[in-house]
Design an enzyme around this catalytic site. Structure first.
Site, short mmCIF file in Angstrom:
data_model
loop_
_atom_site.label_atom_id
_atom_site.label_comp_id
_atom_site.label_asym_id
_atom_site.label_seq_id
_atom_site.Cartn_x
_atom_site.Cartn_y
_atom_site.Cartn_z
N SER A 1 0.84 -1.20 0.00
CA SER A 1 0.00 0.00 0.00
C SER A 1 0.87 1.24 0.00
CB SER A 1 -0.91 0.01 1.23
OG SER A 1 -1.58 1.26 1.31
N HIS B 1 -1.01 -0.92 -4.36
CA HIS B 1 -2.33 -0.60 -3.83
C HIS B 1 -2.39 0.90 -3.54
CE1 HIS B 1 -6.12 -1.99 -2.05
NE2 HIS B 1 -5.95 -1.05 -1.14
N ASP C 1 -4.75 3.87 -2.05
CA ASP C 1 -5.94 4.19 -1.26
C ASP C 1 -6.38 5.62 -1.53
OD1 ASP C 1 -6.37 1.76 0.28
OD2 ASP C 1 -4.47 2.21 1.24
N MET D 1 -9.01 8.39 -0.61
CA MET D 1 -9.96 8.74 0.46
C MET D 1 -10.39 10.19 0.30
SD MET D 1 -8.04 7.04 3.73
CE MET D 1 -6.93 5.65 3.54
N HIS E 1 -8.12 1.56 -4.62
CA HIS E 1 -9.17 1.28 -3.64
C HIS E 1 -9.85 2.60 -3.32
CE1 HIS E 1 -10.13 -0.10 0.77
NE2 HIS E 1 -11.21 0.10 0.04
N MET F 1 -12.19 4.76 -1.39
CA MET F 1 -12.94 4.98 -0.14
C MET F 1 -13.57 6.35 -0.23
SD MET F 1 -10.31 3.21 2.55
CE MET F 1 -8.84 3.30 1.50
N MET G 1 -12.41 -6.11 4.07
CA MET G 1 -11.61 -5.26 4.96
C MET G 1 -11.47 -5.95 6.32
SD MET G 1 -10.64 -2.59 3.28
CE MET G 1 -9.96 -1.72 4.70
N GLY H 1 -9.84 3.68 6.35
CA GLY H 1 -9.59 5.09 6.61
C GLY H 1 -8.19 5.41 7.10
N PHE H 2 -7.57 4.50 7.83
CA PHE H 2 -6.24 4.76 8.36
C PHE H 2 -5.40 3.49 8.32
CE2 PHE H 2 -8.90 7.99 10.32
CZ PHE H 2 -8.12 9.12 10.20
N GLY H 3 -4.11 3.64 8.02
CA GLY H 3 -3.19 2.51 8.05
C GLY H 3 -2.74 2.22 9.47
N GLY H 4 -2.08 1.09 9.63
CA GLY H 4 -1.49 0.74 10.91
C GLY H 4 -2.42 0.14 11.94
N ASP I 1 -7.35 -6.63 3.38
CA ASP I 1 -6.64 -5.38 3.58
C ASP I 1 -6.84 -4.95 5.03
OD1 ASP I 1 -5.55 -2.86 3.56
OD2 ASP I 1 -6.87 -2.06 1.99
N GLY I 2 -5.73 -4.79 5.75
CA GLY I 2 -5.79 -4.29 7.12
C GLY I 2 -5.02 -5.17 8.08
N GLY I 3 -3.92 -4.67 8.58
CA GLY I 3 -3.14 -5.42 9.55
C GLY I 3 -2.41 -6.62 9.00
N GLY J 1 0.91 -2.57 4.16
CA GLY J 1 1.47 -1.23 4.13
C GLY J 1 2.77 -1.12 4.90
N SER J 2 2.66 -0.89 6.20
CA SER J 2 3.86 -0.71 7.01
C SER J 2 4.72 -1.96 7.06
CB SER J 2 3.47 -0.29 8.43
OG SER J 2 2.57 -1.22 9.02
#
Length: 215
Positions: A8, A31, A33, A35, A64, A66, A135, A140-143, A171-173, A193-194
């Protein structure tokens, strides 16, 4: 199972997107994002940035959205050069019509489901989509931390996909300690992402995530 890893760009250096993409040659897609600070409480970038990224990236873009009113805006991202355009079921007035418009504009069409959204109403229309994004955090937010309880939804969607050529994305974590859980539930496409751009060697991180998912 074919495994796809999508770093991401939300976790990359915003001042050096082109150089950051060059650091992940083993990735399958990038990816992106988008928003709008309405559908989600965050603001990133929009159509002009995606258009420019498509011009400089050696990797295809998975956008993606959003955003509110994807029925109106999504086809434009396909025209801008995105390989895949994924929009949220919760924001679309007519998901099937929007998916068809994206495909006519030259991109693959994906539908995204927030954690609280029931997959059931969309399973009968799977043939209209090229990708389903489940999801595993609130968009809305990474991390954010991976929510393992959502693997039941991933399994439900995987069972409904059957032998169709539909990618199942999470997607997410997603990180080294969670990607195996998501893969075991049936996901084949992973947004990280991170876990990638936060590593000293982002491409090595991509390769490690792929190996863990395949295992």
């Amino acid at each position: 199972m074919v495994v796809r890893i999508e770093p991401s760009i939300l976790s990359a250096d915003f001042a050096s997107f082109a150089r950051e993409i060059e650091r992940i040659p083993s990735a399958d897609l990038v990816h992106c994002d988008v928003m709008d600070n309405h559908f989600v409480p965050n603001l990133t970038f929009g159509l002009p940035m995606v258009q420019r990224l498509a011009q400089v990236s050696a990797l295809p873009l998975d956008v993606h959205l959003m955003i509110d009113d994807p029925d109106r805006w999504a086809p434009g991202y396909a025209e801008a050069g995105a390989h895949t355009v994924t929009f949220h079921a919760e924001a679309a007035q007519d998901p099937v019509a929007t998916a068809r418009a994206i495909r006519r504009a030259g991109a693959r069409a994906g539908i995204a489901l927030k954690p609280a959204t029931d997959a059931g109403p969309y399973l009968a229309s799977l043939g209209e989509f090229d990708q389903v994004l489940v999801m595993t955090v609130e968009p809305g937010f990474g991390g954010q931390s991976f929510r393992s309880e959502l693997m039941d939804k991933v399994r439900e969607v995987r069972a409904a996909i059957g032998d169709r050529d539909v990618w199942l994305q999470v997607d997410g974590g997603i990180a080294a300690d969670t990607i195996g859980t998501a893969a075991a539930a049936g996901a084949d496409t992973f947004v990280a992402g991170s876990a990638v751009f936060g590593a000293d060697d982002p491409d090595a991180a991509v390769q490690r995530l792929r190996a863990l998912a395949q295992a």
